[in-house]
Write a protein that holds these residues in place. Structure first.
Motif, PDB file in Angstrom:
ATOM      1  N   ARG A 167      26.475  48.490  42.785  1.00  0.00           N
ATOM      2  CA  ARG A 167      27.404  48.097  43.855  1.00  0.00           C
ATOM      3  C   ARG A 167      27.178  46.618  44.166  1.00  0.00           C
ATOM      4  NH1 ARG A 167      27.717  50.905  49.874  1.00  0.00           N
ATOM      5  NH2 ARG A 167      29.646  49.892  50.573  1.00  0.00           N
ATOM      6  N   VAL A 168      27.896  45.784  43.445  1.00  0.00           N
ATOM      7  CA  VAL A 168      27.750  44.330  43.570  1.00  0.00           C
ATOM      8  C   VAL A 168      29.145  43.713  43.656  1.00  0.00           C
ATOM      9  CG1 VAL A 168      25.523  44.199  42.389  1.00  0.00           C
ATOM     10  CG2 VAL A 168      27.634  44.127  41.040  1.00  0.00           C
ATOM     11  N   PRO A 169      29.257  42.454  44.127  1.00  0.00           N
ATOM     12  CA  PRO A 169      30.575  41.805  44.195  1.00  0.00           C
ATOM     13  C   PRO A 169      31.242  41.726  42.820  1.00  0.00           C
ATOM     14  CG  PRO A 169      28.971  40.586  45.489  1.00  0.00           C
ATOM     15  CD  PRO A 169      28.199  41.613  44.735  1.00  0.00           C
ATOM     16  N   ILE A 170      32.543  41.950  42.808  1.00  0.00           N
ATOM     17  CA  ILE A 170      33.347  41.847  41.579  1.00  0.00           C
ATOM     18  C   ILE A 170      33.836  40.409  41.436  1.00  0.00           C
ATOM     19  CG2 ILE A 170      35.495  42.584  40.482  1.00  0.00           C
ATOM     20  CD1 ILE A 170      35.113  45.292  41.864  1.00  0.00           C
ATOM     21  N   LEU A 171      33.750  39.869  40.234  1.00  0.00           N
ATOM     22  CA  LEU A 171      34.196  38.506  39.970  1.00  0.00           C
ATOM     23  C   LEU A 171      35.490  38.541  39.167  1.00  0.00           C
ATOM     24  CD1 LEU A 171      30.940  38.331  40.264  1.00  0.00           C
ATOM     25  CD2 LEU A 171      31.272  36.044  39.355  1.00  0.00           C
ATOM     26  N   LYS A 172      36.504  37.837  39.681  1.00  0.00           N
ATOM     27  CA  LYS A 172      37.810  37.785  39.026  1.00  0.00           C
ATOM     28  C   LYS A 172      38.121  36.341  38.631  1.00  0.00           C
ATOM     29  CE  LYS A 172      39.344  41.417  42.210  1.00  0.00           C
ATOM     30  NZ  LYS A 172      40.286  41.757  43.311  1.00  0.00           N
ATOM     31  N   GLY A 173      38.695  36.181  37.442  1.00  0.00           N
ATOM     32  CA  GLY A 173      39.041  34.842  36.971  1.00  0.00           C
ATOM     33  C   GLY A 173      37.851  34.045  36.491  1.00  0.00           C
ATOM     34  N   VAL A 174      36.701  34.703  36.350  1.00  0.00           N
ATOM     35  CA  VAL A 174      35.468  34.033  35.919  1.00  0.00           C
ATOM     36  C   VAL A 174      35.232  34.317  34.440  1.00  0.00           C
ATOM     37  CG1 VAL A 174      32.957  33.970  36.181  1.00  0.00           C
ATOM     38  CG2 VAL A 174      34.424  34.117  38.203  1.00  0.00           C
ATOM     39  N   GLU A 175      35.034  33.266  33.656  1.00  0.00           N
ATOM     40  CA  GLU A 175      34.726  33.394  32.242  1.00  0.00           C
ATOM     41  C   GLU A 175      33.254  33.083  32.007  1.00  0.00           C
ATOM     42  OE1 GLU A 175      37.397  30.893  30.088  1.00  0.00           O
ATOM     43  OE2 GLU A 175      39.200  31.787  30.983  1.00  0.00           O
TER      44      GLU A 175
ATOM     45  N   ILE B  94      30.697  41.109  51.561  1.00  0.00           N
ATOM     46  CA  ILE B  94      31.493  40.496  50.482  1.00  0.00           C
ATOM     47  C   ILE B  94      31.649  41.471  49.327  1.00  0.00           C
ATOM     48  CG2 ILE B  94      31.579  38.627  48.786  1.00  0.00           C
ATOM     49  CD1 ILE B  94      30.131  36.869  50.829  1.00  0.00           C
ATOM     50  N   THR B  95      32.907  41.751  48.963  1.00  0.00           N
ATOM     51  CA  THR B  95      33.186  42.725  47.903  1.00  0.00           C
ATOM     52  C   THR B  95      33.657  42.078  46.610  1.00  0.00           C
ATOM     53  OG1 THR B  95      35.454  43.026  48.716  1.00  0.00           O
ATOM     54  CG2 THR B  95      33.756  44.523  49.566  1.00  0.00           C
ATOM     55  N   SER B  96      34.274  40.901  46.679  1.00  0.00           N
ATOM     56  CA  SER B  96      34.742  40.270  45.447  1.00  0.00           C
ATOM     57  C   SER B  96      34.827  38.757  45.606  1.00  0.00           C
ATOM     58  CB  SER B  96      36.098  40.827  45.020  1.00  0.00           C
ATOM     59  OG  SER B  96      37.122  40.370  45.871  1.00  0.00           O
ATOM     60  N   ILE B  97      34.797  38.089  44.463  1.00  0.00           N
ATOM     61  CA  ILE B  97      34.894  36.623  44.394  1.00  0.00           C
ATOM     62  C   ILE B  97      35.945  36.290  43.341  1.00  0.00           C
ATOM     63  CG2 ILE B  97      33.671  34.477  43.891  1.00  0.00           C
ATOM     64  CD1 ILE B  97      31.066  35.930  44.613  1.00  0.00           C
ATOM     65  N   SER B  98      36.948  35.504  43.737  1.00  0.00           N
ATOM     66  CA  SER B  98      38.014  35.119  42.808  1.00  0.00           C
ATOM     67  C   SER B  98      37.976  33.613  42.590  1.00  0.00           C
ATOM     68  CB  SER B  98      39.388  35.523  43.360  1.00  0.00           C
ATOM     69  OG  SER B  98      39.447  36.923  43.561  1.00  0.00           O
TER      70      SER B  98
END
Length: 238
Positions: free
Chosen positions: A137-145, A169-173
């Motif tokens: 259960r950790v933050p989801i990263l979107k748009g990260v390569e 904090i649940t996600s980072i975009s």
């Protein structure tokens, strides 16, 4: 010529001691391993299980009865374990009763990247594959390569060390400009963080804002909270 019997006696005793020591050591080395004990330290969640560790050792011919103690290479055993995708560090030692003990520190994920490839980022900032045994259960990263990991890691690392941030904090975009937006659990507004710089100052400002807005019961009146402007928090109402 007078014979010194004490001298001869000392030589015989020393020789007997050396013989018995060598004999005992040889018998000890000739014994087979009795069992393997696996101990996990630091983290509660098992990304690799005791059964998986035992299977790995057996596959590499380090079974409980397959090899004599003299032939066992502890450095090789440690190398086998440390090469596992879910193991950060392994220490191996052998007890007098023939038990092979392993102390294993698992890798700890602090973020999950979603994209063409799905994987974790561990607490050292390295790629970490998903586990078949447990989902973190950790933050989801979107748009990260993969090329962005070095840049986003300090932000993830800071969040993982802070209880308040970890809970909320649940996600980072990541946007095209390299700025980040954060999504919060049970909050309607987006948190615009900006670039991964002055991380401590920005989060301290956010905590102060959150505490005041929570007290005044106005958290749900905002659409956007922006942390990128110096020491101020800029809010946009719905």
């Amino acid at each position: 010529m007078k014979i010194n019997f004490n001298y001869i006696k000392a030589i015989i005793i020393i020789g007997l001691v050396m013989f018995l020591y060598g004999f005992a050591e040889r018998r000890n080395n000739d014994r087979k391993l009795n069992k393997i004990e696996v101990q996990f330290i630091q983290f509660e969640n098992l990304y690799v299980t005791e059964e998986a560790v035992n299977k790995l050792l057996i596959q590499n011919k380090v079974g409980a009865t397959s090899v004599g103690k003299e032939a066992l290479d502890l450095n090789r055993v440690e190398s086998i374990l440390n090469n596992h995708d879910m193991i950060e560090n392994a220490e191996v030692f052998l007890t007098l009763d023939g038990t092979l003990k392993t102390k294993i520190s698992q890798r700890k994920p602090i973020g999950r990247v979603l994209g063409n490839e799905i994987y974790y980022i561990d607490r050292l900032g390295n790629k970490m594959p998903r586990s078949q045994f447990y989902s973190a259960r950790v933050p989801i990263l979107k748009g990260v390569e993969e090329k962005d990991l070095k840049n986003v890691y300090p932000l993830l690392d800071y969040i993982s060390r802070d209880k308040f941030l970890t809970e909320h904090i649940t996600s980072i975009s990541k946007g095209r400009s390299g700025a980040y937006k954060l999504e919060l659990r049970k909050m309607d507004f987006e948190l615009f963080f900006g670039k991964a710089e002055r991380i401590g100052d920005k989060f301290n400002n956010f905590k102060a804002f959150y505490k005041k807005a929570l007290k005044d019961d106005i958290l749900n009146t905002y659409n956007m909270v922006d942390l990128q402007f110096g020491n101020q928090v800029v809010c946009t109402k719905k």
